[in-house]
Scaffold this motif. Structure first.
Motif, PDB file in Angstrom:
ATOM      1  N   UNK A 136      -8.275  -4.548   4.073  1.00 15.45           N
ATOM      2  CA  UNK A 136      -7.505  -3.779   5.057  1.00 15.45           C
ATOM      3  C   UNK A 136      -6.332  -3.067   4.382  1.00 15.45           C
ATOM      4  N   UNK A 137      -5.627  -3.766   3.498  1.00 16.14           N
ATOM      5  CA  UNK A 137      -4.486  -3.175   2.801  1.00 16.14           C
ATOM      6  C   UNK A 137      -4.941  -2.082   1.846  1.00 16.14           C
ATOM      7  N   UNK A 138      -6.082  -2.306   1.201  1.00 19.58           N
ATOM      8  CA  UNK A 138      -6.632  -1.297   0.301  1.00 19.58           C
ATOM      9  C   UNK A 138      -6.999  -0.024   1.067  1.00 19.58           C
ATOM     10  N   UNK A 139      -7.537  -0.174   2.263  1.00 20.10           N
ATOM     11  CA  UNK A 139      -7.850   0.988   3.100  1.00 20.10           C
ATOM     12  C   UNK A 139      -6.571   1.756   3.443  1.00 20.10           C
ATOM     13  N   UNK A 140      -5.492   1.047   3.723  1.00 21.64           N
ATOM     14  CA  UNK A 140      -4.205   1.687   4.004  1.00 21.64           C
ATOM     15  C   UNK A 140      -3.708   2.441   2.769  1.00 21.64           C
ATOM     16  N   UNK A 141      -3.888   1.831   1.601  1.00 25.14           N
ATOM     17  CA  UNK A 141      -3.486   2.497   0.360  1.00 25.14           C
ATOM     18  C   UNK A 141      -4.234   3.815   0.192  1.00 25.14           C
ATOM     19  N   UNK A 142      -5.544   3.798   0.401  1.00 21.02           N
ATOM     20  CA  UNK A 142      -6.344   5.014   0.234  1.00 21.02           C
ATOM     21  C   UNK A 142      -5.921   6.100   1.209  1.00 21.02           C
ATOM     22  N   UNK A 143      -5.546   5.708   2.413  1.00 24.47           N
ATOM     23  CA  UNK A 143      -5.051   6.680   3.387  1.00 24.47           C
ATOM     24  C   UNK A 143      -3.763   7.329   2.886  1.00 24.47           C
ATOM     25  N   UNK A 161       0.789  -1.235   0.000  1.00 25.04           N
ATOM     26  CA  UNK A 161       0.000   0.000   0.000  1.00 25.04           C
ATOM     27  C   UNK A 161       0.821   1.284   0.000  1.00 25.04           C
ATOM     28  N   UNK A 162       2.150   1.174   0.069  1.00 21.52           N
ATOM     29  CA  UNK A 162       2.993   2.368   0.195  1.00 21.52           C
ATOM     30  C   UNK A 162       3.227   3.030  -1.157  1.00 21.52           C
ATOM     31  N   UNK A 163       3.070   4.354  -1.179  1.00 18.87           N
ATOM     32  CA  UNK A 163       3.301   5.148  -2.388  1.00 18.87           C
ATOM     33  C   UNK A 163       4.770   5.559  -2.448  1.00 18.87           C
ATOM     34  N   UNK A 168      -0.525   3.262 -10.543  1.00 15.99           N
ATOM     35  CA  UNK A 168      -0.185   1.845 -10.685  1.00 15.99           C
ATOM     36  C   UNK A 168      -0.686   1.024  -9.498  1.00 15.99           C
ATOM     37  N   UNK A 169      -0.683   1.619  -8.303  1.00 17.45           N
ATOM     38  CA  UNK A 169      -1.199   0.904  -7.125  1.00 17.45           C
ATOM     39  C   UNK A 169      -2.711   0.676  -7.232  1.00 17.45           C
TER      40      UNK A 169
END
Length: 215
Positions: A190-197, A89-91, A105-106
């Motif tokens: 859960x990981x997708x929520x972290x990505x959106x944050x 999830x990290x940009x 891309x994420x």
């Protein structure tokens, strides 16, 4: 040559120069307006993209609650299990172009995983389950957000190609039993929520730069 003739020659010389100067001034004003309009559009795009990201982020929080409530016993433990093949999830990226490309891309990488979770839950839930509706909505909004990010990227960097997910298509997990499906789905959400944050945080920074004309 008398003064009258000299005056006529001077006027004949000045008329083209004055016309040229006027034309250059008009072009300069038009150029300034074009740049200002472009910046306003880019600022508007950044605001719209951030708003949609925040909406999906809120939806993802509600989605996880609905997901856990739909999985029966041990649902609180599902998200704590480690799962392979789920995107990071990290940009990444130091420059704005790299950051926006990483966001894009994420989002693209998560699309097949969200689709897989929906397909698995379709087999596990009744057709009227609110979970299926929420999963479908989040997937649709993710595709819309990815399209907005792509448009935003192209407006800021028209000479750069639209990025593709690094390493090719995302690898999905092999066939899973019911327990593994429930764990996988919870970890993906859960990981997708972290990505959106993370996306929301990066877009706030980009918006402040774009709307102040400091890109």
């Amino acid at each position: 040559m008398n003064g009258h003739v000299k005056s006529m020659h001077f006027q004949q010389f000045m008329e083209p120069a004055t016309t040229l100067l006027s034309l250059l001034l008009v072009m300069a004003v038009d150029s300034t307006r074009t740049v200002a309009a472009s910046r306003n559009q880019q600022c508007g795009n950044s605001v719209q993209t951030l708003k949609l990201t925040r909406l999906i982020q809120k939806e993802s929080v509600d989605l996880i609650k609905t997901y856990k409530a739909s999985q029966g016993e041990m649902s609180k433990l599902f998200c704590k299990v480690s799962v392979n093949n789920v995107p990071d999830p990290d940009i990444s990226g130091l420059e704005p172009s790299e950051t926006i490309a990483s966001i894009y891309t994420h989002l693209q990488a998560f699309l097949p995983h969200l689709k897989r979770v929906y397909e698995q839950q379709t087999d596990l839930q009744p057709p009227t389950s609110p979970l299926l509706t929420e999963l479908s909505d989040v997937s649709a909004h993710n595709r819309h957000l990815a399209a907005l990010i792509s448009s935003f990227y192209q407006s800021l960097f028209p000479n750069l190609p639209v990025p593709e997910p690094a390493g090719g298509p995302t690898t999905l997990p092999p066939p899973q039993n019911v327990f593994q499906q429930k764990v996988y789905g919870c970890v993906v959400l859960k990981t997708y929520k972290e990505l959106l944050s993370n996306v929301s945080r990066e877009l706030r920074t980009l918006k402040s730069k774009v709307c102040r004309g400091r890109m």
